[in-house]
Write a protein that holds these residues in place. Structure first.
Motif, PDB file in Angstrom:
ATOM      1  N   GLY A 107       0.711  -1.158   0.008  1.00 56.27           N
ATOM      2  CA  GLY A 107      -0.134   0.150   0.070  1.00 56.27           C
ATOM      3  C   GLY A 107       0.893   1.405   0.201  1.00 56.27           C
ATOM      4  N   VAL A 108       0.294   2.412   0.491  1.00 55.51           N
ATOM      5  CA  VAL A 108       0.844   3.620   0.683  1.00 55.51           C
ATOM      6  C   VAL A 108       1.274   4.165   2.002  1.00 55.51           C
ATOM      7  N   PHE A 109       2.341   4.572   2.288  1.00 55.54           N
ATOM      8  CA  PHE A 109       2.736   4.934   3.581  1.00 55.54           C
ATOM      9  C   PHE A 109       3.119   6.315   3.705  1.00 55.54           C
ATOM     10  N   THR A 110       2.730   7.187   4.351  1.00 54.57           N
ATOM     11  CA  THR A 110       3.430   8.517   4.783  1.00 54.57           C
ATOM     12  C   THR A 110       4.327   8.173   5.840  1.00 54.57           C
ATOM     13  N   ILE A 111       5.367   9.019   5.792  1.00 54.06           N
ATOM     14  CA  ILE A 111       6.682   8.840   6.815  1.00 54.06           C
ATOM     15  C   ILE A 111       6.792  10.180   7.336  1.00 54.06           C
ATOM     16  N   ASN A 112       6.638  10.364   8.547  1.00 53.52           N
ATOM     17  CA  ASN A 112       6.969  11.354   9.465  1.00 53.52           C
ATOM     18  C   ASN A 112       8.446  11.593   9.989  1.00 53.52           C
ATOM     19  N   THR A 113       9.379  12.169   9.597  1.00 54.48           N
ATOM     20  CA  THR A 113      10.700  11.923  10.156  1.00 54.48           C
ATOM     21  C   THR A 113      10.746  12.887  11.453  1.00 54.48           C
ATOM     22  N   LYS A 114      11.320  12.511  12.676  1.00 55.38           N
ATOM     23  CA  LYS A 114      11.352  13.255  13.691  1.00 55.38           C
ATOM     24  C   LYS A 114      12.817  12.770  14.308  1.00 55.38           C
ATOM     25  N   PHE A 115      13.555  13.861  14.509  1.00 60.09           N
ATOM     26  CA  PHE A 115      14.821  13.772  14.809  1.00 60.09           C
ATOM     27  C   PHE A 115      14.638  14.229  16.487  1.00 60.09           C
ATOM     28  N   ASP A 159     -10.833   3.108  -2.913  1.00 59.32           N
ATOM     29  CA  ASP A 159     -10.503   3.443  -1.829  1.00 59.32           C
ATOM     30  C   ASP A 159      -8.914   3.076  -1.861  1.00 59.32           C
ATOM     31  N   VAL A 160      -8.061   3.811  -1.330  1.00 60.71           N
ATOM     32  CA  VAL A 160      -6.589   3.501  -1.320  1.00 60.71           C
ATOM     33  C   VAL A 160      -6.115   3.229   0.132  1.00 60.71           C
ATOM     34  N   PRO A 161      -5.211   2.140   0.492  1.00 61.90           N
ATOM     35  CA  PRO A 161      -4.956   2.184   1.897  1.00 61.90           C
ATOM     36  C   PRO A 161      -3.840   2.906   2.055  1.00 61.90           C
ATOM     37  N   PRO A 200       1.145  -8.026   1.374  1.00 65.05           N
ATOM     38  CA  PRO A 200       0.959  -7.270   0.179  1.00 65.05           C
ATOM     39  C   PRO A 200      -0.711  -7.049   0.306  1.00 65.05           C
ATOM     40  N   ARG A 201      -0.826  -6.040  -0.126  1.00 62.23           N
ATOM     41  CA  ARG A 201      -2.495  -5.514  -0.201  1.00 62.23           C
ATOM     42  C   ARG A 201      -3.076  -5.203  -1.716  1.00 62.23           C
TER      43      ARG A 201
END
Length: 276
Positions: A107-115, A159-161, A200-201
Motif C-alpha cells: 500500500g501507501v505509507f506516509t513517513i514523518n521523520t522526527k529527529f 479506496d486507497v490504503p 501485500p495488499r
C-alpha cells in the motif's frame, strides 16, 4: 480512514536526494534553515580558528531536522525498484509537505521523520513522549495519512490504503510500551526492514497505477513548485562539518597536553622516590 498497521549526529550526512517528480528530500526544512541562518553574522577569524559552529540556536533545529530527513531518504532510496519513493511531497495550498511517501504492494505509507538528538522516546497506544514531554507526533502523522488517503482515493476513484509511520532519528533510547493502532513508530534502523515485511495488499497492476498517480504533482497540489537552494545548504553543511573537525582537533590536542603533563608528573614523582 487510514489502514491499521501492526504493531547523536554523524559527522557527515547523506547528500540531498531527488524525489520522483523533482523535489528534494528535506526541501522545506533546508529552506527554513537557510532563511533563519541568513540573519546570522559570518564567523570571525578567531571563531573559525577555534571551530565555533556557524549555526545559531534558532537555525540549528532546522539544520539537524534536515539531516534527519536526508538520512531517512537515503535509507528509503535503497528499498529497490519495486517501491516508489517520494520526498518532501507538497500537499494543499499552504506550503505544507509530507516528509516521505512510499508505495509498494503493501500500500501507501506516509513517513514523518522526527529527529530527537540523544533523547529518550516513550511510545504508548495514545501518546508519544520525548524526555517525558507530550508531543503532537501521533496526531500530525495521523492527519497526514488521512489527508493522503482522501487525495489518492479521490484521484483513483477507489479506496486507497494509506498507513502512517513515524521514523525516529537520533534518539538515545526508544521504549515501545504499545504501538498505536493506526501509526507505526519505528527507529530509523528498522524502517526499511519493517516496510519490506508488510503483507501485500495490492496486486501488480494496482501498485503500478498508484505509483503513476503519486508521481503526478497535480495529485497533491495546484501550487507551483519552489526551487530549493541545495547548494546553499550543502555549503552550510560543509562549514558545520569543518567547524566540528576543528573542535575535535583542539580537543585531541588538549587531551594529549593533559596526558603529557600527567605522565611527566608521574615520572617526576617516581624519580624523587628512587632518588630519595
Amino acid at each position: 480512514m487510514t489502514s491499521e498497521l501492526p504493531p547523536q549526529l554523524p559527522l557527515d550526512s547523506p547528500a540531498p536526494t531527488s524525489s520522483t517528480f523533482g523535489t528534494v528530500a528535506a526541501a522545506s526544512v533546508m529552506a527554513e534553515c537557510l532563511r533563519v541562518q541568513a540573519d546570522v553574522p559570518p564567523r570571525g577569524a578567531v571563531a573559525r580558528r577555534f571551530g565555533r559552529s556557524p549555526l545559531s540556536d534558532e537555525s540549528r533545529p532546522w539544520y539537524v531536522g534536515a539531516l534527519g530527513e536526508l538520512d531517512v531518504a537515503s535509507r528509503l532510496d535503497s528499498l529497490g525498484d519495486e517501491w516508489t519513493v517520494l520526498h518532501s511531497v507538497p500537499i494543499g495550498t499552504r506550503g505544507s509537505d509530507i516528509d516521505h511517501v512510499v508505495v509498494g504492494t503493501a500500500g501507501v505509507f506516509t513517513i514523518n521523520t522526527k529527529f530527537h538528538e540523544d533523547a529518550r522516546v516513550w511510545v504508548g497506544s495514545r501518546r508519544l513522549l520525548v524526555n517525558g514531554q507530550a508531543t503532537d507526533h501521533l496526531r500530525n502523522t495521523r492527519y497526514e495519512a488521512t489527508r493522503t488517503q482522501k487525495l489518492l482515493s479521490a484521484a483513483a476513484a477507489t479506496d486507497v490504503p494509506v498507513g502512517g509511520v513515524i521514523a525516529i532519528v537520533g534518539a538515545k533510547q526508544i521504549t515501545i510500551r504499545e504501538q498505536p493502532a493506526d501509526i507505526a513508530v519505528l527507529d530509523i534502523a528498522r524502517l526499511t526492514r519493517w516496510l519490506k515485511k508488510q503483507k501485500p495488499r495490492l496486486d501488480e497492476s494496482q501498485t503500478a497505477a498508484l505509483s503513476t498517480l503519486v508521481r503526478d504533482a497535480a495529485t497533491w497540489t495546484s501550487e507551483p513548485k519552489h526551487e530549493t537552494d541545495v547548494s546553499g545548504f550543502d555549503a552550510l553543511h560543509r562549514e558545520v562539518v569543518g567547524a566540528k573537525r576543528v573542535r575535535m582537533i583542539w580537543g585531541g590536542a588538549l587531551l594529549i597536553a593533559i596526558l603529557g603533563v600527567s605522565v611527566q608528573m608521574a615520572l617526576d614523582y617516581f624519580g624523587r622516590l628512587l632518588g630519595g
